[in-house]
Motif scaffolding. Sequence first.
Motif, mmCIF file in Angstrom:
data_model
loop_
_atom_site.group_PDB
_atom_site.id
_atom_site.type_symbol
_atom_site.label_atom_id
_atom_site.label_comp_id
_atom_site.label_asym_id
_atom_site.label_seq_id
_atom_site.Cartn_x
_atom_site.Cartn_y
_atom_site.Cartn_z
ATOM 1 N N HIS A 207 0.837 -1.203 0.000
ATOM 2 C CA HIS A 207 0.000 0.000 0.000
ATOM 3 C C HIS A 207 0.874 1.256 0.000
ATOM 4 O O HIS A 207 0.590 2.219 -0.726
ATOM 5 C CB HIS A 207 -0.924 -0.023 1.224
ATOM 6 N N ASP A 208 1.941 1.236 0.797
ATOM 7 C CA ASP A 208 2.850 2.377 0.835
ATOM 8 C C ASP A 208 3.536 2.580 -0.512
ATOM 9 O O ASP A 208 3.711 3.717 -0.967
ATOM 10 C CB ASP A 208 3.910 2.183 1.926
ATOM 11 N N GLU A 209 3.917 1.492 -1.152
ATOM 12 C CA GLU A 209 4.547 1.593 -2.474
ATOM 13 C C GLU A 209 3.578 2.180 -3.493
ATOM 14 O O GLU A 209 3.952 3.013 -4.314
ATOM 15 C CB GLU A 209 5.031 0.217 -2.948
ATOM 16 N N ARG A 210 2.334 1.742 -3.428
ATOM 17 C CA ARG A 210 1.324 2.265 -4.350
ATOM 18 C C ARG A 210 1.116 3.767 -4.098
ATOM 19 O O ARG A 210 1.034 4.555 -5.034
ATOM 20 C CB ARG A 210 0.020 1.488 -4.184
ATOM 21 N N ASP A 211 1.058 4.148 -2.828
ATOM 22 C CA ASP A 211 0.922 5.574 -2.500
ATOM 23 C C ASP A 211 2.127 6.370 -2.988
ATOM 24 O O ASP A 211 1.982 7.476 -3.517
ATOM 25 C CB ASP A 211 0.767 5.766 -0.989
ATOM 26 N N ASN A 212 3.312 5.793 -2.820
ATOM 27 C CA ASN A 212 4.525 6.467 -3.295
ATOM 28 C C ASN A 212 4.518 6.614 -4.812
ATOM 29 O O ASN A 212 4.918 7.653 -5.346
ATOM 30 C CB ASN A 212 5.772 5.711 -2.849
ATOM 31 N N ASP A 213 4.073 5.568 -5.513
ATOM 32 C CA ASP A 213 4.005 5.648 -6.974
ATOM 33 C C ASP A 213 3.016 6.716 -7.427
ATOM 34 O O ASP A 213 3.292 7.483 -8.356
ATOM 35 C CB ASP A 213 3.619 4.291 -7.564
ATOM 36 N N GLU A 214 1.869 6.780 -6.757
ATOM 37 C CA GLU A 214 0.877 7.806 -7.101
ATOM 38 C C GLU A 214 1.421 9.205 -6.817
ATOM 39 O O GLU A 214 1.240 10.124 -7.615
ATOM 40 C CB GLU A 214 -0.413 7.576 -6.318
ATOM 41 N N ALA A 215 2.084 9.338 -5.685
ATOM 42 C CA ALA A 215 2.661 10.642 -5.337
ATOM 43 C C ALA A 215 3.753 11.024 -6.333
ATOM 44 O O ALA A 215 3.877 12.192 -6.719
ATOM 45 C CB ALA A 215 3.215 10.612 -3.920
ATOM 46 N N LEU A 216 4.532 10.034 -6.766
ATOM 47 C CA LEU A 216 5.590 10.292 -7.739
ATOM 48 C C LEU A 216 5.003 10.722 -9.081
ATOM 49 O O LEU A 216 5.489 11.671 -9.705
ATOM 50 C CB LEU A 216 6.457 9.046 -7.911
ATOM 51 N N GLU A 217 3.939 10.054 -9.518
ATOM 52 C CA GLU A 217 3.288 10.449 -10.770
ATOM 53 C C GLU A 217 2.705 11.851 -10.655
ATOM 54 O O GLU A 217 2.815 12.658 -11.585
ATOM 55 C CB GLU A 217 2.189 9.449 -11.124
ATOM 56 N N ASN A 218 2.099 12.136 -9.516
ATOM 57 C CA ASN A 218 1.537 13.466 -9.284
ATOM 58 C C ASN A 218 2.640 14.520 -9.315
ATOM 59 O O ASN A 218 2.485 15.588 -9.910
ATOM 60 C CB ASN A 218 0.799 13.485 -7.946
#
Length: 130
Positions: free
Chosen positions: A34-45
């Motif tokens: 879940h943290d990795e997914r959040d990090n990926d979304e934040a990185l894309e943003n």
Amino acid sequence: MNFRRENRASRTSLFDGLDGLEEGRLRASSSYAHDERDNDEALENLQDRVSFLKRVTGDIHEEVENHNRLLDKVGNKMDSARGIMSGTINRFKLVFEKKSNRKSCKLIAYFVLLFLIMYYLIRLLNYIKG
């Protein structure tokens, strides 16, 4: 003993997702994914924001360049106008150096003033009649 139980409980909760560590394998917990997914979304943003800012700064740079060119053109035209005006002023100085030229210029100015007064009086009379 209470301290040992709390310490053991906190240690257990700390290493909860790492059960297979002793056996040589590591399993990712759901919170890690879940943290990795959040990090990926934040990185894309963040990448979207950076690309947007890059476009905006590029547009600003282009506008600044256009305005600088425009200001250079205006400055050049002002310099040429200043040169023309200084030449005209020098000519007026030459005309007004002699008294005879000064008298003739005054006479011309009086005639122009008289003409303007007569013109406005005629317009005023036509306005009152009409």
